[in-house]
Design a protein around this motif. Structure first.
Motif, PDB file in Angstrom:
ATOM      1  N   ASN A   7     -10.196   8.048  -4.821  1.00 50.95           N
ATOM      2  CA  ASN A   7      -8.660   8.762  -4.761  1.00 50.95           C
ATOM      3  C   ASN A   7      -8.527   9.796  -4.557  1.00 50.95           C
ATOM      4  N   GLY A   8      -7.439   9.918  -3.932  1.00 56.45           N
ATOM      5  CA  GLY A   8      -7.192  11.323  -3.337  1.00 56.45           C
ATOM      6  C   GLY A   8      -6.952  12.213  -3.973  1.00 56.45           C
ATOM      7  N   THR A   9      -5.968  13.213  -3.889  1.00 51.92           N
ATOM      8  CA  THR A   9      -6.052  14.966  -4.341  1.00 51.92           C
ATOM      9  C   THR A   9      -4.294  15.001  -4.563  1.00 51.92           C
ATOM     10  N   ARG A  10      -3.531  14.229  -3.677  1.00 53.76           N
ATOM     11  CA  ARG A  10      -2.337  14.422  -3.803  1.00 53.76           C
ATOM     12  C   ARG A  10      -1.247  13.131  -3.452  1.00 53.76           C
ATOM     13  N   GLY A  11      -0.196  13.553  -3.693  1.00 54.98           N
ATOM     14  CA  GLY A  11       0.646  11.754  -3.662  1.00 54.98           C
ATOM     15  C   GLY A  11       1.678  11.758  -4.343  1.00 54.98           C
ATOM     16  N   GLY A  12       2.402  10.514  -4.200  1.00 58.91           N
ATOM     17  CA  GLY A  12       3.691  10.464  -4.938  1.00 58.91           C
ATOM     18  C   GLY A  12       3.255  10.575  -6.736  1.00 58.91           C
ATOM     19  N   PRO A  66      -1.891 -13.125   8.635  1.00 61.70           N
ATOM     20  CA  PRO A  66      -1.538 -12.616   9.666  1.00 61.70           C
ATOM     21  C   PRO A  66      -2.560 -14.408  10.214  1.00 61.70           C
ATOM     22  N   ASP A  67      -2.161 -15.354   9.013  1.00 60.03           N
ATOM     23  CA  ASP A  67      -2.814 -16.485   9.231  1.00 60.03           C
ATOM     24  C   ASP A  67      -2.613 -17.715   8.045  1.00 60.03           C
ATOM     25  N   ASP A  68      -2.937 -18.639   8.312  1.00 58.64           N
ATOM     26  CA  ASP A  68      -2.262 -19.580   7.058  1.00 58.64           C
ATOM     27  C   ASP A  68      -3.452 -19.653   5.683  1.00 58.64           C
ATOM     28  N   GLU A  69      -4.219 -19.259   6.082  1.00 53.12           N
ATOM     29  CA  GLU A  69      -5.360 -19.380   5.164  1.00 53.12           C
ATOM     30  C   GLU A  69      -6.323 -18.156   4.212  1.00 53.12           C
ATOM     31  N   SER A  70      -5.391 -17.270   4.456  1.00 46.20           N
ATOM     32  CA  SER A  70      -4.897 -15.558   4.222  1.00 46.20           C
ATOM     33  C   SER A  70      -4.184 -14.618   3.875  1.00 46.20           C
ATOM     34  N   TRP A  71      -4.612 -13.340   3.353  1.00 49.16           N
ATOM     35  CA  TRP A  71      -2.561 -13.106   3.043  1.00 49.16           C
ATOM     36  C   TRP A  71      -3.149 -11.189   3.158  1.00 49.16           C
ATOM     37  N   LEU A  72      -3.105 -10.573   3.218  1.00 50.46           N
ATOM     38  CA  LEU A  72      -3.291  -8.584   3.129  1.00 50.46           C
ATOM     39  C   LEU A  72      -1.699  -8.275   2.339  1.00 50.46           C
ATOM     40  N   ILE A  73      -3.177  -7.751   1.535  1.00 51.90           N
ATOM     41  CA  ILE A  73      -1.778  -6.774   0.451  1.00 51.90           C
ATOM     42  C   ILE A  73      -2.984  -5.156   1.464  1.00 51.90           C
ATOM     43  N   VAL A  74      -1.998  -4.535   0.735  1.00 55.77           N
ATOM     44  CA  VAL A  74      -2.169  -3.296   0.485  1.00 55.77           C
ATOM     45  C   VAL A  74      -2.020  -2.346  -0.574  1.00 55.77           C
ATOM     46  N   ALA A  75      -2.854  -1.954  -0.991  1.00 55.20           N
ATOM     47  CA  ALA A  75      -2.887  -0.770  -2.698  1.00 55.20           C
ATOM     48  C   ALA A  75      -2.239   0.286  -2.052  1.00 55.20           C
ATOM     49  N   SER A  76      -1.193   0.432  -2.289  1.00 59.54           N
ATOM     50  CA  SER A  76      -0.036   1.726  -1.829  1.00 59.54           C
ATOM     51  C   SER A  76      -0.337   1.929  -3.238  1.00 59.54           C
ATOM     52  N   ALA A  77       0.331   1.363  -3.942  1.00 58.66           N
ATOM     53  CA  ALA A  77       0.847   2.218  -5.066  1.00 58.66           C
ATOM     54  C   ALA A  77       1.779   3.194  -4.327  1.00 58.66           C
ATOM     55  N   ALA A  78       2.926   2.984  -3.455  1.00 59.18           N
ATOM     56  CA  ALA A  78       3.774   4.080  -3.223  1.00 59.18           C
ATOM     57  C   ALA A  78       2.631   5.263  -2.718  1.00 59.18           C
ATOM     58  N   GLY A  79       1.857   5.017  -2.378  1.00 61.64           N
ATOM     59  CA  GLY A  79       1.624   6.316  -1.935  1.00 61.64           C
ATOM     60  C   GLY A  79       0.930   7.149  -3.054  1.00 61.64           C
ATOM     61  N   ALA A  80       0.210   6.953  -3.969  1.00 60.50           N
ATOM     62  CA  ALA A  80       0.145   8.319  -5.622  1.00 60.50           C
ATOM     63  C   ALA A  80      -1.278   8.458  -4.619  1.00 60.50           C
ATOM     64  N   PRO A  81      -1.616   9.643  -5.583  1.00 62.43           N
ATOM     65  CA  PRO A  81      -3.168   9.564  -5.029  1.00 62.43           C
ATOM     66  C   PRO A  81      -3.648   9.180  -6.076  1.00 62.43           C
ATOM     67  N   ARG A  82      -3.663   8.203  -6.643  1.00 62.43           N
ATOM     68  CA  ARG A  82      -4.838   7.236  -7.127  1.00 62.43           C
ATOM     69  C   ARG A  82      -4.904   5.695  -6.380  1.00 62.43           C
ATOM     70  N   TYR A 135       4.239   5.414   2.982  1.00 61.82           N
ATOM     71  CA  TYR A 135       3.274   5.631   1.530  1.00 61.82           C
ATOM     72  C   TYR A 135       2.158   6.836   2.280  1.00 61.82           C
ATOM     73  N   GLN A 136       1.530   6.739   3.453  1.00 60.69           N
ATOM     74  CA  GLN A 136      -0.302   7.438   4.045  1.00 60.69           C
ATOM     75  C   GLN A 136       0.131   8.641   4.006  1.00 60.69           C
ATOM     76  N   VAL A 137       1.313   8.928   4.465  1.00 59.89           N
ATOM     77  CA  VAL A 137       1.894  10.352   4.652  1.00 59.89           C
ATOM     78  C   VAL A 137       2.027  11.625   3.466  1.00 59.89           C
ATOM     79  N   LYS A 138       1.802  10.819   2.135  1.00 63.18           N
ATOM     80  CA  LYS A 138       2.517  10.926   1.333  1.00 63.18           C
ATOM     81  C   LYS A 138       1.422  11.376   0.697  1.00 63.18           C
ATOM     82  N   THR A 139       0.037  10.515   0.657  1.00 63.06           N
ATOM     83  CA  THR A 139      -1.486  10.566  -0.273  1.00 63.06           C
ATOM     84  C   THR A 139      -2.698  11.118   0.914  1.00 63.06           C
ATOM     85  N   ASP A 140      -3.668  11.587   0.176  1.00 60.26           N
ATOM     86  CA  ASP A 140      -4.637  12.104   0.920  1.00 60.26           C
ATOM     87  C   ASP A 140      -5.640  11.112   1.119  1.00 60.26           C
ATOM     88  N   ARG A 141      -5.919   9.848   0.073  1.00 59.65           N
ATOM     89  CA  ARG A 141      -6.282   9.029   0.595  1.00 59.65           C
ATOM     90  C   ARG A 141      -5.350   7.569   1.124  1.00 59.65           C
TER      91      ARG A 141
END
Length: 158
Positions: A7-12, A66-82, A135-141
């Protein structure tokens, strides 16, 4: 690959878990099941097993394919610290993940991307959805990127 993003120390602002979030996730998941979209993005319904509770949990999340057998997801939490709770559920049970997509339930295995593989995926994701760079700019994680790979019946452990 390890799930080791701290987890980070700052974020949305991150919404508190509770009845309101459960209601909201249920409504959004219903919409995603109908049309595969939410917030202008391709979306899927992610089902995980609670890291502490062992209870099945569902969350609508945006995805990139990226292909037919996999999917990418981002654990962004909209830029939250956790990291979002589902990140810890996946970390605890990466082989017990399921997605709902286009009316189908698919068993998947989750791995977190690191290093050059993560950087390449991040470039592709932010090119398609610039909001993730914000989102990445909002948090330090470092926002975790998770690859969901379709499991076959023979490698099913759930």
């Amino acid at each position: 690959m390890t799930f080791n993003t701290r987890n980070g120390t700052r974020g949305g602002r991150q919404p508190k878990a509770g009845r309101l979030m459960t209601w909201f996730n249920t409504r959004v998941a219903r919409k995603v099941r109908r049309n595969g979209k939410f917030g202008g993005m391709d979306a899927l319904v992610l089902t995980t097993i609670g890291a502490k509770s062992g209870t099945e949990r569902t969350n609508p999340v945006g995805f990139f394919q990226p292909d037919d057998e996999s999917w990418l997801i981002v654990a962004s939490a909209a830029g939250a610290p956790r990291n979002p709770a589902w990140y810890y559920n996946i970390a605890a049970h990466p082989e017990r993940v399921q997605i709902e997509l286009a009316g189908r339930k698919l068993p998947v295995t989750a791995t977190q991307l690191h290093g050059a593989e993560r950087e390449e995926a991040w470039r592709q994701i932010t090119a398609k959805a610039p909001r993730f760079a914000q989102y990445q700019v909002k948090t330090d994680r470092e926002l975790p990127i998770i690859r969901l790979t379709r499991r076959t019946v023979t490698d099913r452990t759930a």
